[in-house]
Design a protein around this motif. Structure first.
Motif, PDB file in Angstrom:
ATOM      1  N   LYS A  93      41.497 -56.415 -45.140  1.00  0.00           N
ATOM      2  CA  LYS A  93      42.957 -56.310 -45.147  1.00  0.00           C
ATOM      3  C   LYS A  93      43.517 -57.461 -44.325  1.00  0.00           C
ATOM      4  O   LYS A  93      43.147 -57.658 -43.174  1.00  0.00           O
ATOM      5  CB  LYS A  93      43.380 -54.971 -44.548  1.00  0.00           C
ATOM      6  CG  LYS A  93      44.858 -54.731 -44.443  1.00  0.00           C
ATOM      7  CD  LYS A  93      45.562 -54.628 -45.768  1.00  0.00           C
ATOM      8  CE  LYS A  93      45.231 -53.384 -46.527  1.00  0.00           C
ATOM      9  NZ  LYS A  93      45.970 -53.250 -47.781  1.00  0.00           N
ATOM     10  N   TYR A  95      46.834 -59.141 -42.539  1.00  0.00           N
ATOM     11  CA  TYR A  95      48.062 -58.634 -41.937  1.00  0.00           C
ATOM     12  C   TYR A  95      48.722 -59.731 -41.107  1.00  0.00           C
ATOM     13  O   TYR A  95      48.100 -60.740 -40.785  1.00  0.00           O
ATOM     14  CB  TYR A  95      47.783 -57.383 -41.092  1.00  0.00           C
ATOM     15  CG  TYR A  95      46.873 -57.619 -39.914  1.00  0.00           C
ATOM     16  CD1 TYR A  95      47.390 -57.756 -38.630  1.00  0.00           C
ATOM     17  CD2 TYR A  95      45.497 -57.701 -40.074  1.00  0.00           C
ATOM     18  CE1 TYR A  95      46.563 -57.972 -37.544  1.00  0.00           C
ATOM     19  CE2 TYR A  95      44.662 -57.917 -38.998  1.00  0.00           C
ATOM     20  CZ  TYR A  95      45.201 -58.047 -37.737  1.00  0.00           C
ATOM     21  OH  TYR A  95      44.380 -58.264 -36.664  1.00  0.00           O
ATOM     22  N   THR A 103      42.772 -61.277 -40.647  1.00  0.00           N
ATOM     23  CA  THR A 103      42.096 -60.375 -41.576  1.00  0.00           C
ATOM     24  C   THR A 103      41.083 -59.546 -40.810  1.00  0.00           C
ATOM     25  O   THR A 103      40.358 -60.071 -39.958  1.00  0.00           O
ATOM     26  CB  THR A 103      41.381 -61.177 -42.691  1.00  0.00           C
ATOM     27  OG1 THR A 103      42.338 -62.000 -43.359  1.00  0.00           O
ATOM     28  CG2 THR A 103      40.719 -60.256 -43.698  1.00  0.00           C
ATOM     29  N   THR A 129      47.488 -54.589 -36.033  1.00  0.00           N
ATOM     30  CA  THR A 129      46.063 -54.482 -36.335  1.00  0.00           C
ATOM     31  C   THR A 129      45.700 -53.045 -36.696  1.00  0.00           C
ATOM     32  O   THR A 129      44.953 -52.800 -37.651  1.00  0.00           O
ATOM     33  CB  THR A 129      45.214 -54.970 -35.151  1.00  0.00           C
ATOM     34  OG1 THR A 129      45.603 -56.301 -34.806  1.00  0.00           O
ATOM     35  CG2 THR A 129      43.730 -54.929 -35.475  1.00  0.00           C
ATOM     36  N   ALA A 132      46.801 -52.198 -40.225  1.00  0.00           N
ATOM     37  CA  ALA A 132      45.873 -52.746 -41.215  1.00  0.00           C
ATOM     38  C   ALA A 132      44.616 -51.881 -41.301  1.00  0.00           C
ATOM     39  O   ALA A 132      44.119 -51.601 -42.391  1.00  0.00           O
ATOM     40  CB  ALA A 132      45.527 -54.192 -40.880  1.00  0.00           C
ATOM     41  N   GLU A 135      45.363 -48.700 -43.182  1.00  0.00           N
ATOM     42  CA  GLU A 135      45.454 -48.954 -44.623  1.00  0.00           C
ATOM     43  C   GLU A 135      44.070 -49.093 -45.253  1.00  0.00           C
ATOM     44  O   GLU A 135      43.829 -48.576 -46.352  1.00  0.00           O
ATOM     45  CB  GLU A 135      46.307 -50.195 -44.874  1.00  0.00           C
ATOM     46  CG  GLU A 135      47.780 -49.955 -44.572  1.00  0.00           C
ATOM     47  CD  GLU A 135      48.633 -51.215 -44.622  1.00  0.00           C
ATOM     48  OE1 GLU A 135      48.088 -52.327 -44.832  1.00  0.00           O
ATOM     49  OE2 GLU A 135      49.864 -51.084 -44.449  1.00  0.00           O
TER      50      GLU A 135
END
Length: 176
Positions: A93, A95, A103, A129, A132, A135
């Motif tokens: 992910k 961000y 990432t 962080t 992310a 998610e």
């Protein structure tokens, strides 16, 4: 559980990493065995009855608190790492940071659908962080049971970024 003045173990470093920033340094906890033990004991007390299947921890200082907690609770430890640090099939992910993009990655096989995952970092600042990581966990089909930080800086508005998620911290600071 007996109380402990965690604030007294957290070092406050002015003008680090930039002028005008007050850095809350957890290494004071790590060099104080009583403070570190209190943190782990308190985490175990908070989550004793929460039915957590695993803990996902943010690189790198989150590892320090998550590993003994995972061991004591008898649950798997999932590493959330910077890009390029994990072998095998990964989920990632990207961000935004206040100064660019980053990432994070997890190994795809480490989070199972239906799991209840505790997400941990040493310090919750802006929440980017952690958002992310949340998610990634949800994309893997798991749910976030709670977000935990040893230190929380609510004046940086992490509650807005992590809206809708339960957040637990041991020590909060309300101004710079």
């Amino acid at each position: 559980m007996k109380s402990f003045d965690l604030d007294s173990a957290i070092r406050k470093i002015p003008d680090f990493p930039h002028k005008g920033i007050l850095f809350y340094d957890i290494t004071g906890i790590l060099t104080n065995p009583e403070a570190f033990a209190w943190c782990i004991d308190r985490m175990c007390e908070i989550y004793a009855d929460r039915n957590i299947d695993s803990i996902a921890c943010i690189e790198a200082r989150g590892f320090v608190f998550a590993a003994p907690f995972a061991y004591r609770m008898g649950i798997p430890l999932v590493l959330v790492r910077k890009a390029g640090k994990l072998p095998g099939r990964i989920m990632k992910k990207e961000y935004s940071l206040e100064y660019g993009r980053a990432t994070i990655e997890i190994q795809a096989s480490d989070i199972l659908p239906g799991q209840k995952v505790l997400v941990l970092d040493d310090l919750i600042a802006t929440g980017g962080t952690l958002k992310a990581a949340v998610e990634l966990i949800e994309e893997a089909g798991a749910s976030v049971a709670d977000i935990f930080g040893v230190i929380g800086l609510p004046f940086l508005n992490y509650h807005d970024v992590l809206k809708g998620y339960s957040i637990t911290v041991l020590q909060e600071y309300y101004n710079e």
